[in-house]
Design an enzyme around this catalytic site. Sequence first.
Site, PDB file in Angstrom:
ATOM      1  CG  HIS A  53      -1.974  -1.025   1.209  1.00  0.00           C
ATOM      2  ND1 HIS A  53      -3.096  -0.923   1.994  1.00  0.00           N
ATOM      3  CD2 HIS A  53      -2.105  -2.187   0.502  1.00  0.00           C
ATOM      4  CE1 HIS A  53      -3.878  -1.972   1.780  1.00  0.00           C
ATOM      5  NE2 HIS A  53      -3.295  -2.753   0.885  1.00  0.00           N
ATOM      6  CD  GLU A  55      -1.618   4.889   3.268  1.00  0.00           C
ATOM      7  OE1 GLU A  55      -2.662   5.560   3.306  1.00  0.00           O
ATOM      8  OE2 GLU A  55      -1.517   3.825   2.615  1.00  0.00           O
ATOM      9  CB  CYS A  83      -6.300   0.231   5.011  1.00  0.00           C
ATOM     10  SG  CYS A  83      -4.658  -0.544   4.960  1.00  0.00           S
ATOM     11  CB  CYS A  86      -1.719   1.907   5.905  1.00  0.00           C
ATOM     12  SG  CYS A  86      -1.461   1.094   4.307  1.00  0.00           S
TER      13      CYS A  86
END
Length: 156
Positions: A53, A55, A83, A86
Amino acid sequence: MAYQKEFMETAIQLALDNINRGGGPFGAVIVKDGKIVGQGCNSVTNHLDPTAHAEVMAIRNTCQALDTFILEGCEIYSSCEPCPMCLSAIYWAHIDRIYYACTKCDAAQAGFDDSFIYKQLDLPADKRKIVAEEHDRKASQKIFDSWIKKEDKIEY
Protein backbone atom coordinates in the site's frame (compact mmCIF):
# COMPACT_ATOMS: atom_id res chain seq x y z
CA MET A 1 4.60 21.23 12.13
CA ALA A 2 1.28 22.36 10.72
CA TYR A 3 -0.47 20.95 7.67
CA GLN A 4 1.05 22.10 4.39
CA LYS A 5 -1.13 21.86 1.30
CA GLU A 6 1.75 21.29 -1.14
CA PHE A 7 2.60 17.94 0.49
CA MET A 8 -0.98 16.73 0.15
CA GLU A 9 -1.00 17.90 -3.46
CA THR A 10 2.10 15.77 -4.04
CA ALA A 11 0.46 12.71 -2.46
CA ILE A 12 -2.66 13.20 -4.58
CA GLN A 13 -0.60 13.63 -7.75
CA LEU A 14 1.36 10.45 -6.95
CA ALA A 15 -1.96 8.59 -6.68
CA LEU A 16 -3.25 10.00 -9.96
CA ASP A 17 0.00 9.21 -11.78
CA ASN A 18 0.05 5.72 -10.29
CA ILE A 19 -3.29 4.85 -11.90
CA ASN A 20 -1.69 5.39 -15.32
CA ARG A 21 1.17 3.06 -14.35
CA GLY A 22 -1.22 0.23 -13.50
CA GLY A 23 -1.16 0.74 -9.74
CA GLY A 24 -3.91 1.53 -7.28
CA PRO A 25 -5.29 5.03 -6.69
CA PHE A 26 -3.30 5.83 -3.55
CA GLY A 27 -0.22 7.94 -2.85
CA ALA A 28 1.66 9.03 0.25
CA VAL A 29 4.61 11.21 1.18
CA ILE A 30 6.53 11.42 4.43
CA VAL A 31 7.83 14.79 5.55
CA LYS A 32 10.54 15.66 8.05
CA ASP A 33 11.71 19.17 8.87
CA GLY A 34 9.56 20.61 6.09
CA LYS A 35 10.98 18.36 3.35
CA ILE A 36 9.70 15.22 1.65
CA VAL A 37 12.00 12.41 2.73
CA GLY A 38 10.07 9.49 1.24
CA GLN A 39 7.09 8.62 -0.88
CA GLY A 40 5.11 5.67 -2.06
CA CYS A 41 2.26 4.57 -4.29
CA ASN A 42 -0.03 1.59 -4.11
CA SER A 43 1.87 -1.20 -5.84
CA VAL A 44 -0.21 -4.21 -4.84
CA THR A 45 -0.87 -5.43 -8.38
CA ASN A 46 2.45 -4.27 -9.83
CA HIS A 47 4.51 -6.08 -7.17
CA LEU A 48 2.03 -8.91 -6.53
CA ASP A 49 2.24 -7.91 -2.87
CA PRO A 50 -0.93 -7.29 -0.83
CA THR A 51 1.10 -5.25 1.69
CA ALA A 52 2.40 -2.80 -0.94
CA HIS A 53 0.00 0.00 0.00
CA ALA A 54 1.09 3.60 -0.53
CA GLU A 55 1.73 4.33 3.15
CA VAL A 56 3.70 1.11 3.67
CA MET A 57 5.77 1.80 0.55
CA ALA A 58 6.41 5.36 1.75
CA ILE A 59 7.50 4.05 5.16
CA ARG A 60 9.84 1.51 3.57
CA ASN A 61 11.38 4.12 1.27
CA THR A 62 11.76 6.66 4.07
CA CYS A 63 13.38 4.18 6.43
CA GLN A 64 15.91 3.29 3.74
CA ALA A 65 16.56 6.94 2.91
CA LEU A 66 17.03 7.93 6.55
CA ASP A 67 18.77 4.68 7.57
CA THR A 68 16.42 4.07 10.50
CA PHE A 69 13.27 2.17 11.41
CA ILE A 70 11.96 4.87 13.75
CA LEU A 71 10.36 7.85 12.00
CA GLU A 72 9.78 10.14 14.97
CA GLY A 73 9.69 13.75 13.86
CA CYS A 74 7.98 12.75 10.61
CA GLU A 75 4.49 13.32 9.28
CA ILE A 76 2.69 11.36 6.61
CA TYR A 77 0.43 12.85 3.97
CA SER A 78 -1.83 10.31 2.32
CA SER A 79 -4.30 10.71 -0.52
CA CYS A 80 -6.71 8.59 1.51
CA GLU A 81 -7.36 7.68 5.14
CA PRO A 82 -5.02 4.77 5.98
CA CYS A 83 -6.46 1.27 6.12
CA PRO A 84 -5.99 -0.82 9.30
CA MET A 85 -2.71 -2.32 8.05
CA CYS A 86 -1.26 1.04 7.07
CA LEU A 87 -2.43 2.65 10.27
CA SER A 88 -0.66 -0.08 12.23
CA ALA A 89 2.52 0.41 10.19
CA ILE A 90 2.37 4.16 10.87
CA TYR A 91 2.15 3.46 14.59
CA TRP A 92 5.03 0.94 14.45
CA ALA A 93 7.12 3.53 12.60
CA HIS A 94 6.38 6.12 15.32
CA ILE A 95 5.28 8.76 12.81
CA ASP A 96 4.06 11.86 14.65
CA ARG A 97 1.03 12.88 12.61
CA ILE A 98 -1.24 11.69 9.80
CA TYR A 99 -2.88 13.97 7.25
CA TYR A 100 -5.26 12.40 4.73
CA ALA A 101 -7.52 13.61 1.95
CA CYS A 102 -10.26 11.09 1.06
CA THR A 103 -11.94 9.09 3.82
CA LYS A 104 -12.32 5.35 4.24
CA CYS A 105 -15.95 5.85 3.13
CA ASP A 106 -14.73 7.44 -0.12
CA ALA A 107 -12.40 4.47 -0.62
CA ALA A 108 -15.25 2.03 0.01
CA GLN A 109 -17.35 3.72 -2.68
CA ALA A 110 -14.45 3.15 -5.10
CA GLY A 111 -14.28 -0.55 -4.23
CA PHE A 112 -11.67 -0.44 -1.44
CA ASP A 113 -13.86 -1.28 1.57
CA ASP A 114 -11.88 -2.26 4.64
CA SER A 115 -14.78 -2.08 7.10
CA PHE A 116 -14.87 -5.88 7.24
CA ILE A 117 -11.39 -5.85 8.80
CA TYR A 118 -12.49 -3.53 11.59
CA LYS A 119 -15.46 -5.83 12.23
CA GLN A 120 -13.21 -8.90 12.24
CA LEU A 121 -10.83 -7.32 14.76
CA ASP A 122 -13.73 -6.88 17.19
CA LEU A 123 -14.51 -10.61 17.15
CA PRO A 124 -12.80 -13.25 19.31
CA ALA A 125 -10.01 -14.95 17.35
CA ASP A 126 -11.97 -18.21 17.02
CA LYS A 127 -15.01 -16.42 15.54
CA ARG A 128 -13.25 -14.57 12.71
CA LYS A 129 -13.50 -15.52 9.04
CA ILE A 130 -9.87 -16.60 9.21
CA VAL A 131 -9.80 -18.68 12.37
CA ALA A 132 -6.73 -18.24 14.55
CA GLU A 133 -5.78 -20.96 17.01
CA GLU A 134 -3.17 -20.87 19.76
CA HIS A 135 -0.82 -23.88 19.93
CA ASP A 136 2.49 -24.68 21.60
CA ARG A 137 2.63 -21.46 23.61
CA LYS A 138 4.82 -22.97 26.32
CA ALA A 139 7.38 -24.25 23.80
CA SER A 140 7.43 -20.91 22.01
CA GLN A 141 7.81 -18.87 25.20
CA LYS A 142 11.56 -19.61 25.15
CA ILE A 143 11.80 -17.20 22.21
CA PHE A 144 10.61 -14.29 24.35
CA ASP A 145 12.67 -15.49 27.32
CA SER A 146 15.73 -15.36 25.07
CA TRP A 147 14.79 -11.88 23.83
CA ILE A 148 14.27 -10.58 27.37
CA LYS A 149 17.72 -11.85 28.42
CA LYS A 150 19.51 -10.50 25.33
CA GLU A 151 21.68 -7.61 26.49
CA ASP A 152 22.56 -6.09 23.11
CA LYS A 153 19.05 -6.09 21.61
CA ILE A 154 17.79 -3.14 19.61
CA GLU A 155 14.38 -2.34 20.99
CA TYR A 156 11.57 -0.98 18.91
